[in-house]
Design a protein around this motif. Sequence first.
Motif, PDB file in Angstrom:
ATOM      1  N   TYR A   1       1.585  -4.966 -19.474  1.00 51.75           N
ATOM      2  CA  TYR A   1       1.872  -5.913 -18.401  1.00 51.75           C
ATOM      3  C   TYR A   1       1.583  -5.222 -17.076  1.00 51.75           C
ATOM      4  N   VAL A   2       1.096  -5.996 -16.118  1.00 53.80           N
ATOM      5  CA  VAL A   2       0.650  -5.435 -14.842  1.00 53.80           C
ATOM      6  C   VAL A   2       1.437  -6.049 -13.683  1.00 53.80           C
ATOM      7  N   MET A   3       1.766  -5.207 -12.728  1.00 51.33           N
ATOM      8  CA  MET A   3       2.341  -5.673 -11.477  1.00 51.33           C
ATOM      9  C   MET A   3       1.458  -5.155 -10.338  1.00 51.33           C
ATOM     10  N   THR A   4       1.109  -6.039  -9.428  1.00 48.14           N
ATOM     11  CA  THR A   4       0.314  -5.690  -8.254  1.00 48.14           C
ATOM     12  C   THR A   4       1.205  -5.899  -7.025  1.00 48.14           C
ATOM     13  N   PHE A   5       1.258  -4.901  -6.154  1.00 50.20           N
ATOM     14  CA  PHE A   5       2.181  -4.959  -5.024  1.00 50.20           C
ATOM     15  C   PHE A   5       1.648  -4.177  -3.837  1.00 50.20           C
ATOM     16  N   TYR A   6       2.311  -4.355  -2.715  1.00 52.66           N
ATOM     17  CA  TYR A   6       2.070  -3.523  -1.529  1.00 52.66           C
ATOM     18  C   TYR A   6       3.383  -3.397  -0.764  1.00 52.66           C
ATOM     19  N   LEU A   7       3.450  -2.391   0.081  1.00 57.34           N
ATOM     20  CA  LEU A   7       4.591  -2.199   0.968  1.00 57.34           C
ATOM     21  C   LEU A   7       4.203  -2.735   2.341  1.00 57.34           C
ATOM     22  N   ASP A   8       4.976  -3.680   2.819  1.00 57.76           N
ATOM     23  CA  ASP A   8       4.673  -4.353   4.083  1.00 57.76           C
ATOM     24  C   ASP A   8       4.723  -3.360   5.245  1.00 57.76           C
ATOM     25  N   PRO A   9       3.658  -3.306   6.062  1.00 59.92           N
ATOM     26  CA  PRO A   9       3.632  -2.392   7.210  1.00 59.92           C
ATOM     27  C   PRO A   9       4.792  -2.587   8.192  1.00 59.92           C
ATOM     28  N   GLU A  10       5.439  -3.736   8.168  1.00 56.87           N
ATOM     29  CA  GLU A  10       6.577  -3.984   9.062  1.00 56.87           C
ATOM     30  C   GLU A  10       7.751  -3.050   8.784  1.00 56.87           C
ATOM     31  N   LEU A  11       7.751  -2.395   7.617  1.00 55.28           N
ATOM     32  CA  LEU A  11       8.873  -1.514   7.283  1.00 55.28           C
ATOM     33  C   LEU A  11       9.012  -0.360   8.273  1.00 55.28           C
ATOM     34  N   VAL A  12       7.917   0.032   8.933  1.00 54.69           N
ATOM     35  CA  VAL A  12       8.002   1.137   9.902  1.00 54.69           C
ATOM     36  C   VAL A  12       8.673   0.711  11.201  1.00 54.69           C
ATOM     37  N   ASN A  13       8.856  -0.597  11.417  1.00 52.05           N
ATOM     38  CA  ASN A  13       9.518  -1.092  12.621  1.00 52.05           C
ATOM     39  C   ASN A  13      11.010  -1.338  12.416  1.00 52.05           C
ATOM     40  N   ASP A  14      11.480  -1.196  11.188  1.00 51.18           N
ATOM     41  CA  ASP A  14      12.879  -1.438  10.860  1.00 51.18           C
ATOM     42  C   ASP A  14      13.613  -0.090  10.820  1.00 51.18           C
ATOM     43  N   PRO A  15      14.636   0.094  11.644  1.00 48.00           N
ATOM     44  CA  PRO A  15      15.350   1.373  11.671  1.00 48.00           C
ATOM     45  C   PRO A  15      15.987   1.750  10.322  1.00 48.00           C
ATOM     46  N   THR A  16      16.273   0.755   9.465  1.00 46.17           N
ATOM     47  CA  THR A  16      16.899   1.066   8.176  1.00 46.17           C
ATOM     48  C   THR A  16      15.894   1.529   7.126  1.00 46.17           C
ATOM     49  N   THR A  17      14.602   1.323   7.375  1.00 45.72           N
ATOM     50  CA  THR A  17      13.602   1.690   6.359  1.00 45.72           C
ATOM     51  C   THR A  17      12.500   2.609   6.870  1.00 45.72           C
ATOM     52  N   LYS A  18      12.360   2.763   8.162  1.00 40.94           N
ATOM     53  CA  LYS A  18      11.198   3.489   8.687  1.00 40.94           C
ATOM     54  C   LYS A  18      11.142   4.953   8.258  1.00 40.94           C
ATOM     55  N   ASN A  19      12.282   5.560   7.942  1.00 39.53           N
ATOM     56  CA  ASN A  19      12.294   6.966   7.539  1.00 39.53           C
ATOM     57  C   ASN A  19      12.387   7.172   6.027  1.00 39.53           C
ATOM     58  N   LEU A  20      12.395   6.096   5.264  1.00 39.59           N
ATOM     59  CA  LEU A  20      12.463   6.227   3.809  1.00 39.59           C
ATOM     60  C   LEU A  20      11.175   6.839   3.272  1.00 39.59           C
ATOM     61  N   GLN A  21      11.344   7.748   2.349  1.00 43.21           N
ATOM     62  CA  GLN A  21      10.172   8.391   1.751  1.00 43.21           C
ATOM     63  C   GLN A  21      10.009   8.039   0.281  1.00 43.21           C
ATOM     64  N   ASP A  22      11.062   7.471  -0.318  1.00 42.80           N
ATOM     65  CA  ASP A  22      10.916   7.034  -1.701  1.00 42.80           C
ATOM     66  C   ASP A  22      11.793   5.818  -1.964  1.00 42.80           C
ATOM     67  N   VAL A  23      11.374   5.040  -2.940  1.00 41.42           N
ATOM     68  CA  VAL A  23      12.042   3.801  -3.320  1.00 41.42           C
ATOM     69  C   VAL A  23      11.983   3.697  -4.842  1.00 41.42           C
TER      70      VAL A  23
END
Length: 177
Positions: free
Chosen positions: A140-162
């Motif tokens: 089974y395949v999942m295709t995804f991307y991380l939205d560039p807006e995450l760098v503008n959110d103070p709660t996510t901009k410094n995250l390095q792993d998920v």
Amino acid sequence: MIKKKTLTPVLLGGIFFLMLGLSFAAVPLYDAFCRITGFGGTTQVSKEAPNIILDKVVSVRFDTNVNNLEWDFKAKKNVIDVKVGQVNRIEFEVENYGEDTTYGVASFNVSPASFGKYYSKLGCFCFEKQALKAGEKATYVMTFYLDPELVNDPTTKNLQDVTMSYTFFSTDYYKQS
């Protein structure tokens, strides 16, 4: 005096029907709230990829679980490093090591929960009925991307792993169809 006697039942009846209507609307409203805000790690579904790819790299870990199924379920790669905005594809291998055809549905969650609104799926096997015959293997395949807006959110901009967690659940409902 007569107005008070008729106004109270009408008012109480109106409140009853308002509450009844809100109870039916609660599930779709909650679902919409979670999809918009990413509350509880709810990821997004997207139709197209963003036009920008950033240099920021995030490690995405894939956790796979099975509940009440004789299935082996794993990601081909447990961790992939992805650039924010870049479309990625991950494959999952599933095998039914039981003696019967069984049915499952995969649900998912992302952690930390604040990251959910920036994890966008372009294609996924999630929440779809999957059937595997005895001894059958599938990919089974999942295709995804991380939205560039995450760098503008103070709660996510410094995250390095998920972490993206998937669980396949058995369901008796699908055995009847």
